[in-house]
Design a protein around this motif. Structure first.
Motif, mmCIF file in Angstrom:
data_model
loop_
_atom_site.group_PDB
_atom_site.id
_atom_site.type_symbol
_atom_site.label_atom_id
_atom_site.label_comp_id
_atom_site.label_asym_id
_atom_site.label_seq_id
_atom_site.Cartn_x
_atom_site.Cartn_y
_atom_site.Cartn_z
ATOM 1 N N PHE A 845 -62.067 16.689 102.680
ATOM 2 C CA PHE A 845 -63.285 15.948 102.230
ATOM 3 C C PHE A 845 -64.758 16.544 102.360
ATOM 4 O O PHE A 845 -65.630 15.866 103.191
ATOM 5 C CB PHE A 845 -63.294 14.451 103.072
ATOM 6 N N LEU A 846 -64.631 17.653 102.061
ATOM 7 C CA LEU A 846 -65.957 18.694 102.371
ATOM 8 C C LEU A 846 -66.136 19.021 101.065
ATOM 9 O O LEU A 846 -65.621 18.913 100.053
ATOM 10 C CB LEU A 846 -65.601 19.721 103.466
ATOM 11 N N SER A 847 -67.516 19.870 101.068
ATOM 12 C CA SER A 847 -67.772 20.709 99.857
ATOM 13 C C SER A 847 -67.192 21.916 100.157
ATOM 14 O O SER A 847 -66.960 22.436 100.842
ATOM 15 C CB SER A 847 -69.340 20.565 99.675
ATOM 16 N N PRO A 848 -67.271 22.629 98.662
ATOM 17 C CA PRO A 848 -66.497 23.802 98.793
ATOM 18 C C PRO A 848 -67.371 25.035 99.370
ATOM 19 O O PRO A 848 -66.696 25.798 100.009
ATOM 20 C CB PRO A 848 -66.256 24.239 97.207
ATOM 21 N N ARG A 849 -68.644 24.607 99.215
ATOM 22 C CA ARG A 849 -69.679 25.583 99.906
ATOM 23 C C ARG A 849 -69.262 25.527 101.580
ATOM 24 O O ARG A 849 -69.537 26.562 102.284
ATOM 25 C CB ARG A 849 -71.031 25.384 99.435
ATOM 26 N N THR A 850 -69.379 24.408 101.895
ATOM 27 C CA THR A 850 -68.928 24.193 103.448
ATOM 28 C C THR A 850 -67.620 24.808 103.878
ATOM 29 O O THR A 850 -67.562 25.506 104.794
ATOM 30 C CB THR A 850 -68.977 22.650 103.843
ATOM 31 N N VAL A 851 -66.585 24.793 103.034
ATOM 32 C CA VAL A 851 -65.301 25.297 103.364
ATOM 33 C C VAL A 851 -65.620 26.842 103.593
ATOM 34 O O VAL A 851 -65.301 27.507 104.448
ATOM 35 C CB VAL A 851 -64.494 25.211 102.372
ATOM 36 N N GLU A 852 -66.334 27.566 102.469
ATOM 37 C CA GLU A 852 -66.615 28.985 102.652
ATOM 38 C C GLU A 852 -67.603 29.252 104.002
ATOM 39 O O GLU A 852 -67.544 30.159 104.521
ATOM 40 C CB GLU A 852 -67.628 29.260 101.425
ATOM 41 N N HIS A 853 -68.408 28.114 104.161
ATOM 42 C CA HIS A 853 -69.187 28.511 105.243
ATOM 43 C C HIS A 853 -68.332 28.818 106.413
ATOM 44 O O HIS A 853 -68.555 29.579 107.668
ATOM 45 C CB HIS A 853 -70.156 27.515 105.656
ATOM 46 N N HIS A 854 -67.434 27.708 106.839
ATOM 47 C CA HIS A 854 -66.466 27.842 107.889
ATOM 48 C C HIS A 854 -65.719 29.052 107.994
ATOM 49 O O HIS A 854 -65.319 29.452 109.045
ATOM 50 C CB HIS A 854 -65.571 26.548 107.814
ATOM 51 N N LEU A 855 -65.118 29.531 106.703
ATOM 52 C CA LEU A 855 -64.435 30.820 106.860
ATOM 53 C C LEU A 855 -65.264 31.841 107.191
ATOM 54 O O LEU A 855 -64.959 32.623 107.971
ATOM 55 C CB LEU A 855 -64.112 30.727 105.378
ATOM 56 N N TYR A 856 -66.690 31.870 106.857
ATOM 57 C CA TYR A 856 -67.454 32.959 106.916
ATOM 58 C C TYR A 856 -67.814 32.990 108.678
ATOM 59 O O TYR A 856 -67.777 34.092 109.145
ATOM 60 C CB TYR A 856 -68.782 32.694 106.413
ATOM 61 N N LYS A 857 -67.791 31.875 109.148
ATOM 62 C CA LYS A 857 -67.907 31.740 110.731
ATOM 63 C C LYS A 857 -66.788 32.241 111.515
ATOM 64 O O LYS A 857 -66.877 32.629 112.495
ATOM 65 C CB LYS A 857 -68.424 30.339 110.999
ATOM 66 N N ALA A 858 -65.677 31.647 111.020
ATOM 67 C CA ALA A 858 -64.382 32.000 111.679
ATOM 68 C C ALA A 858 -63.870 33.412 111.496
ATOM 69 O O ALA A 858 -63.270 34.033 112.675
ATOM 70 C CB ALA A 858 -63.160 31.186 110.946
ATOM 71 N N TYR A 859 -64.196 34.095 110.599
ATOM 72 C CA TYR A 859 -63.686 35.581 110.394
ATOM 73 C C TYR A 859 -64.055 36.413 111.565
ATOM 74 O O TYR A 859 -63.338 37.236 112.238
ATOM 75 C CB TYR A 859 -64.088 36.386 109.015
ATOM 76 N N PRO A 860 -65.238 36.689 111.730
ATOM 77 C CA PRO A 860 -65.506 37.397 113.110
ATOM 78 C C PRO A 860 -64.758 36.982 114.340
ATOM 79 O O PRO A 860 -64.436 37.804 115.327
ATOM 80 C CB PRO A 860 -67.178 37.079 113.323
ATOM 81 N N LYS A 861 -64.697 35.719 114.455
ATOM 82 C CA LYS A 861 -63.917 35.126 115.744
ATOM 83 C C LYS A 861 -62.738 35.618 115.702
ATOM 84 O O LYS A 861 -62.057 35.783 116.749
ATOM 85 C CB LYS A 861 -64.161 33.653 115.587
ATOM 86 N N LEU A 862 -61.918 35.792 114.373
ATOM 87 C CA LEU A 862 -60.797 36.237 114.242
ATOM 88 C C LEU A 862 -60.367 37.748 114.297
ATOM 89 O O LEU A 862 -59.346 38.328 114.273
ATOM 90 C CB LEU A 862 -60.012 35.607 113.091
ATOM 91 N N GLY A 863 -61.771 38.391 114.146
ATOM 92 C CA GLY A 863 -61.633 39.751 114.029
ATOM 93 C C GLY A 863 -61.306 40.481 112.680
ATOM 94 O O GLY A 863 -60.532 41.408 112.705
ATOM 95 N N ILE A 864 -61.580 39.605 111.835
ATOM 96 C CA ILE A 864 -60.994 40.132 110.496
ATOM 97 C C ILE A 864 -62.496 39.965 109.389
ATOM 98 O O ILE A 864 -63.431 39.489 109.899
ATOM 99 C CB ILE A 864 -59.904 39.203 109.851
ATOM 100 N N ALA A 865 -62.204 40.195 108.136
ATOM 101 C CA ALA A 865 -63.436 40.150 107.255
ATOM 102 C C ALA A 865 -63.008 39.458 106.061
ATOM 103 O O ALA A 865 -63.763 39.306 104.973
ATOM 104 C CB ALA A 865 -63.814 41.531 106.874
ATOM 105 N N SER A 866 -61.665 39.251 105.720
ATOM 106 C CA SER A 866 -61.393 38.502 104.254
ATOM 107 C C SER A 866 -60.221 37.608 104.257
ATOM 108 O O SER A 866 -59.461 37.719 105.503
ATOM 109 C CB SER A 866 -61.067 39.710 103.420
ATOM 110 N N ARG A 867 -59.934 36.831 103.221
ATOM 111 C CA ARG A 867 -58.890 36.122 103.206
ATOM 112 C C ARG A 867 -57.286 36.990 103.224
ATOM 113 O O ARG A 867 -56.501 36.586 103.669
ATOM 114 C CB ARG A 867 -58.792 35.304 101.861
#
Length: 878
Positions: A845-867
């Motif tokens: 129940f989010l917008s697609p752009r918000t999903v992309e934002h969460h992924l963008y914020k999560a990648y550095p925390k996980l030490g990765i850069a892509s899906r």
């Protein structure tokens, strides 16, 4: 020029800037009539246009407040060509609202999700400002949809600006700017713009009390009177001023203004149809236009200010208002508008009007406008002289109000219906509503007993459902008598129920009969759905079947997400979070609870929020977070206190306060929640506390009871824990070994680690230090992974005592998932499973752009850069 509004203007300008920069936000401007809300919205529109934002507008109309989704139609009509790009369920919901699809009985909050997705899609083409004026007059269905969307805005480039009066538009979670009256200096500047003689300015400023509209209208009323003060209109000040202006117009013009005010929507064809029937026409609006009281643009009539419409309508005698509404009903172009005016024109009871109101209610119900449908049914009850119909329609109104999230209103309507009903059979359908209200308001005992009382007069099928629900409510508050009564009544009416029968055995400590019956219900639930699966989930928790509870709850949550059944999710997510905690998925549980809280707040289940948050008390107890655990446990609303006791017992044990753990357990064992799974599962804590105090005899009874429960339930984790407790009271290795073999068949890592810790301690005490290291090391690693700091330190201390060197762990590096916020964790999990941003957005129940934002914020925390890299990570739960 706006005077005295610099603070509000700065906030609005910031909102616009945020949207222009690709982020999102919402704001409510709130104040009394005439305070300048619409003027601020007009200024915001100019600012947004200059900043390059696209504008979407909707104005609440008093005459449309009872017309389901009228506001949403107004807002989305210009962009309906974008609906086809939405996910199918969301597109179908919006097409039904806009008249291009079939009404389908969707979940009412699916509409809010559809609005969010549509606005987010539009924002892909550039930032958007939605202006919502007179929000206090929006229909409830539109209000629900817009607020649902507004609360989920994040990174889309969307701003929503509401303007509303102090009452009539509750928007929790949306920041507000209160608009105060002007001080004398700003009031003087405003009055000076309107050419009023100096001799009259002070009087106008004093009489208007800083209300901008009053300043303008009083100044206009006094213009042309330069000598001495003239008494200003009184009564309702501004309203009286408008009435005075209207009274000077010709009779035919005044009648046209009454028609326009009563019609409410400004729909010129309907207005002219009614006008012709009353002997007036469009030419009679000319003088009102000349006086700038209203304007005509194309097919729309708009009053300069809503108070002018109020003054025109209220200034007409009753007989004229009735005649106007009757003419409008005859001229209406849609059935909902027709019945609205017909009801206003009807002074007494009328069965035909009542029947049409019921039809309107059903149309609203099928469009998921449940609050509107409740209002129509309530009106229908007022127009009928048939007491049975009145009671039935009030009962239906109560049910719909509860579905709409208005628990207090639902309770009032159900009570009215019961008072009007003639005979117990006529009110058989009302108790479930009243009971649900009582339960949501934190009165499960009262809810259970209400259902039992009413079930005695209901049809057997209805009674069976009521008794089942009653037993569930009673379980939560430890009302054993109600559970026994429900089981006996089910048998008496020939409708024995597995869940009720099983619970009745459990409250009498007859585990050998109760637990197998409940296990059968869980097994049946694996191939069921809907209500049957929900009962199986609840029953799985009762018997401690973690695997079944987790599997069933996960599947049911997925089903509700896919079908957009948003209102059902808070309870299911609470059940899922409990199962996640038991299998050690603490971070997942925190994310699950966070989502459930957000949905509960949106669906009006505010009392459930505390209950949801309290689910995490056990996590705090395991982690040794005393302050958080006590806060969550004390706030627990369960009357029996079982949940709070269980968490606080474990907390005391982990902190080494064994006397407190024993006292807390013994208090709980004597209380109404003694039969609950939470207290039963705390018995091993009681045993360990007693042993560590050197008073093992205090726990012998608890252990015998737990052993009987574990043996009857056949759950591997419970049998393992029972063996651990027996080993604590003896001096034999064999129970520990058997316990660990059983732990390997289950999935309660915290309990397994506790067994390993105790086993390692025993091995060290009998001088088998080398053998002790393996279980102690395993226990320490599990405790560290679960952030169980006090338990990990105990294992670490024991390991050192065996002669092993142990480094202090760094918990932040223990698990990648610990680095993520709850929502980032949910998004990352779904993305790792291959979900697209659009699919994830629909599920959460989010917008697609918000999903992309969460992924963008999560990648550095996980030490990765892509899906692609995400799919390679080990994201298994801790």
């Amino acid at each position: 020029m706006l005077y005295g509004r610099s603070t509000a203007q700065a906030s609005v300008r910031s909102l616009i800037t945020v949207a222009r920069d690709g982020r999102s936000g919402a704001l409510t401007l709130r104040g009394e009539p005439g305070i300048g809300k619409s003027a601020l919205l007009a200024w915001a529109a100019d600012e947004a246009s200059e900043a390059g934002l696209r504008l979407l507008r909707v104005t609440g109309i008093e005459g449309e407040a009872e017309l389901a989704f009228a506001g949403l139609v107004q807002l989305l009509w210009p962009v309906q060509d974008r609906i086809d790009a939405l996910p199918a369920a969301q597109a179908g919901a919006l097409r039904a609202v806009l008249g291009s699809g079939q009404a389908g009985g969707h979940d009412r909050f699916l509409m809010g999700l559809a609005v969010l997705t549509l606005l987010a899609d539009l924002a892909d083409d550039g930032p958007i400002l939605c202006l919502v004026d007179d929000a206090h007059w929006l229909d409830q269905a539109t209000t629900d949809a817009l607020l649902f969307a507004a609360r989920r805005l994040a990174e889309e480039g969307i701003a929503i600006l509401f303007a509303a009066r102090e009452e009539g538009f509750a928007a929790p979670g949306i920041p507000e700017i209160p608009l105060s009256r002007l001080d004398d200096a700003d009031a003087a500047l405003l009055v000076a713009e309107h050419g009023l003689a100096l001799a009259l300015r002070d009087q106008v400023i004093a009489e208007s009390a800083g209300n901008p509209l009053a300043l303008i209208e009083f100044a206009a009323a006094q213009r042309g009177h330069p000598i001495g003060p003239v008494p200003l209109p009184i009564a309702d000040r501004v309203l009286a001023t408008f009435r005075a202006q209207i009274s000077r117009l010709p009779e035919r013009t005044r009648l046209m203004m009454v028609i326009a005010a009563a019609e409410g929507r400004g729909h010129l064809p309907t207005l002219l149809g009614a006008a012709a029937a009353l002997g007036v026409g469009p030419g009679d609006l000319a003088e009102a236009e000349t006086a700038q009281l209203l304007r005509v643009d194309g097919n729309t009539v708009t009053f300069r200010h809503p108070l002018i419409a109020s003054a025109a309508y209220q200034g007409a005698v009753l007989a004229r208002r009735v005649a106007v509404h009757q003419a409008l009903a005859d001229a209406a172009h849609d059935p909902d508008s027709r019945i609205r005016h017909l009801a206003a024109a009807t002074m007494g009871q009328d069965e035909e009007v009542a029947a049409e109101l019921v039809q309107a209610a059903e149309r609203a119900r099928h469009r998921t406008a449940y609050a509107t449908a409740a209002g129509w049914y309530q009106q229908a009850a007022q127009f009928t002289s048939v007491s049975r119909n009145r009671a039935a329609w009030l009962g239906t109104a109560a049910s719909l109000a509860f579905t709409a999230g208005h628990a207090d209103r639902a309770g009032d309507l159900a009570e009215q219906a019961e008072q009007l009903a003639d005979g117990p059979e006529a009110v058989a359908e009302l108790p479930p509503v009243r009971a649900a209200v009582e339960f949501e308001l934190g009165e499960p005992r009262r809810a259970a007993r209400l259902l039992i009382e009413r079930a005695a007069h209901a049809h057997p099928d209805q009674a069976a459902a009521m008794l089942r629900t009653s037993a569930g409510y009673a379980w939560f508050c430890g009302d054993a008598d109600s559970i026994r009564t429900a089981a006996r009544m089910c048998a008496d009416i020939g409708r024995p129920d597995l869940m009720v029968t099983g619970m009745a055995h459990l409250v009498d400590d007859d585990y050998a009969r109760g637990l197998p019956v409940l296990a059968e219900l869980v097994a049946q639930g694996r191939s069921a759905d809907g209500a049957a699966r929900a009962r199986a989930i609840f029953t799985g928790m009762l018997i401690g079947d973690d695997a079944a509870t987790l599997q069933l709850a996960t599947a049911e949550v997925v089903r509700c997400r896919e079908q957009g059944l948003i209102a059902a999710l808070p309870q299911l997510l609470q059940d899922l979070a409990g199962a996640q905690i038991r299998v050690g998925h603490h971070r997942d549980a925190e994310a699950t609870v966070a989502e459930a809280v957000a949905i509960a707040e949106d669906t009006g289940l505010h009392h459930r929020v505390v209950r949801l948050n309290s689910t995490l008390a056990r996590v705090a107890a395991i982690e040794g977070d005393e302050q958080r655990c006590r806060r969550l446990a004390v706030e627990m609303p369960d009357a029996g206190g079982a949940g709070s006791h269980g968490a606080l017992i474990l907390l005391a044990l982990g902190l080494g306060d064994y006397e407190a753990a024993i006292d807390r357990f013994e208090e709980a064992r004597q209380g109404p929640g003694r039969h609950t799974t939470v207290i039963m599962a705390a018995a091993p804590d009681h045993v360990e506390a007693a042993v560590r105090l050197g008073q093992p005899e205090r726990a012998e009874q608890s252990l015998r009871r737990f052993e009987a429960w574990a043996e009857a339930g056949r759950q591997s984790w419970a049998r393992a824990v029972a063996l651990r407790c027996r080993a604590l009271l003896g001096d034999d290795e064999e129970p520990y070994e058997r316990a660990l073999r059983l732990h390997a068949q289950a999935n309660r890592p915290f309990e397994r680690a506790r067994t390993e810790l105790l086993y390692g301690e025993w091995l060290r005490r009998v001088r088998r230090r080398s053998d002790a290291r393996h279980p102690l090391r395993s226990a320490m690693e599990t405790f560290e992974r679960l952030r169980a700091a006090t338990w990990a330190e105990r294992a670490r201390t024991e390991l050192r005592a065996t002669g092993e060197t142990v480094a202090v762990a760094r918990p932040t590096a223990a698990n990648l998932l610990d680095r993520l916020t709850p929502q980032e964790l949910q998004v990352v999990r779904l993305a790792a499973d291959g979900g697209t941003s659009r699919e994830i957005a629909a599920a959460l129940f989010l917008s697609p752009r918000t999903v992309e934002h969460h992924l963008y914020k999560a990648y550095p925390k996980l030490g990765i850069a892509s899906r692609r890299e995400l799919s390679r990570l080990d994201l298994s739960a801790s």
